[in-house]
Design a protein around this motif. Sequence first.
Motif, PDB file in Angstrom:
ATOM      1  N   ALA A 135       6.106  -0.221  -6.422  1.00  0.00           N
ATOM      2  CA  ALA A 135       5.188   0.692  -5.732  1.00  0.00           C
ATOM      3  C   ALA A 135       3.740   0.217  -5.818  1.00  0.00           C
ATOM      4  O   ALA A 135       2.908   0.621  -4.992  1.00  0.00           O
ATOM      5  N   ASP A 136       3.432  -0.643  -6.787  1.00  0.00           N
ATOM      6  CA  ASP A 136       2.088  -1.227  -6.841  1.00  0.00           C
ATOM      7  C   ASP A 136       1.896  -2.223  -5.710  1.00  0.00           C
ATOM      8  O   ASP A 136       0.821  -2.303  -5.111  1.00  0.00           O
ATOM      9  N   ARG A 137       2.952  -2.971  -5.411  1.00  0.00           N
ATOM     10  CA  ARG A 137       2.872  -3.973  -4.339  1.00  0.00           C
ATOM     11  C   ARG A 137       2.981  -3.332  -2.957  1.00  0.00           C
ATOM     12  O   ARG A 137       2.298  -3.733  -2.014  1.00  0.00           O
ATOM     13  N   TRP A 138       3.860  -2.330  -2.832  1.00  0.00           N
ATOM     14  CA  TRP A 138       4.073  -1.659  -1.547  1.00  0.00           C
ATOM     15  C   TRP A 138       3.929  -0.156  -1.778  1.00  0.00           C
ATOM     16  O   TRP A 138       4.917   0.556  -1.993  1.00  0.00           O
TER      17      TRP A 138
ATOM     18  N   THR B 109       5.299   8.538  -5.272  1.00  0.00           N
ATOM     19  CA  THR B 109       4.388   7.539  -5.810  1.00  0.00           C
ATOM     20  C   THR B 109       2.978   7.799  -5.265  1.00  0.00           C
ATOM     21  O   THR B 109       2.819   8.437  -4.217  1.00  0.00           O
ATOM     22  N   PRO B 110       1.933   7.332  -5.963  1.00  0.00           N
ATOM     23  CA  PRO B 110       0.558   7.639  -5.544  1.00  0.00           C
ATOM     24  C   PRO B 110       0.220   7.189  -4.128  1.00  0.00           C
ATOM     25  O   PRO B 110      -0.651   7.771  -3.479  1.00  0.00           O
ATOM     26  N   GLY B 111       0.916   6.153  -3.636  1.00  0.00           N
ATOM     27  CA  GLY B 111       0.612   5.644  -2.304  1.00  0.00           C
ATOM     28  C   GLY B 111       1.337   6.345  -1.178  1.00  0.00           C
ATOM     29  O   GLY B 111       1.271   5.904  -0.030  1.00  0.00           O
ATOM     30  N   GLY B 112       2.060   7.403  -1.499  1.00  0.00           N
ATOM     31  CA  GLY B 112       2.779   8.138  -0.467  1.00  0.00           C
ATOM     32  C   GLY B 112       4.231   7.749  -0.322  1.00  0.00           C
ATOM     33  O   GLY B 112       4.936   8.264   0.549  1.00  0.00           O
TER      34      GLY B 112
END
Length: 272
Positions: free
Chosen positions: A56-59, A84-87
């Motif tokens: 999830a850090d990468r995508w 995840t924080p990025g949606g």
Amino acid sequence: MPTTPPVWDPAQYLRHAGHRARPFADLLARVGDLPGSAPRVADLGCGPGNVTATLADRWPAARITGYDNSPQMLADAAAHAGPTPGGGRLDFTDADLRDWTPERGAWDLIVSNATLQWVPGHLDAFPAWLDGLAPGGTLAFQVPHNMDAPLHVLMRELAEGPRWKARLGGVPRAADSVHDPAVYLDRLAGLGCAADVWETTYLHVLDGEDAVLDWVGGTGLRPALTALDGDPGARDAFVAEYRDLLRTAYPRAAYGTVLPFRRLFAVARKGA
């Protein structure tokens, strides 16, 4: 001889989490852009979920599913599940990779970290896994390629010796559980992928007494520990014999114990 699946100990496995996570990061560094803006990612053999969460850090917008067949590992992985924080979203589910078949075109990335060595006949699974990728999707994996290293050779020799053969003969992972790099390149290229295959040898400097035994106690030694689980005396005796062999093969230096560890990597991109 037939064996039951090894029982995994997430806490023991995670004792060397930093060293174990590094090859996964090195693998992901060679994975290019994925076809979907909110890609679907499958992690085959997710274990306790700690490295799956780094996807999830990468995508950040990815919908990530980790698959494993160990109840103990999945119980630990559940702590990482959720939005995840990025949606995106991170989920974990039970699956046996010996018969896992993805839906056609469902995934943008199928990734596997130090798992395929436990899946007999995994080369034969590649066509179905690649069929499960969207056009332009990627299959990426890394596996230990060190079955000729002392920690494995000594374990197999001890298990096949006169004291243990009746109970442990054929239990440790076989020497041919991972193929040569050229075999993976030929198979993946033959299936129409643009394939990148390479090897890296890490010199892990491990801390503590009997550090190599501590390392292998979370991975390669699990089948033997599982086979002897009902007999603590025999289990402890086998481990003690193996420990003494490892002490000679991997002497401890003032700065730690060096464990050379060769790994094989493959990144295969499906045609658009």
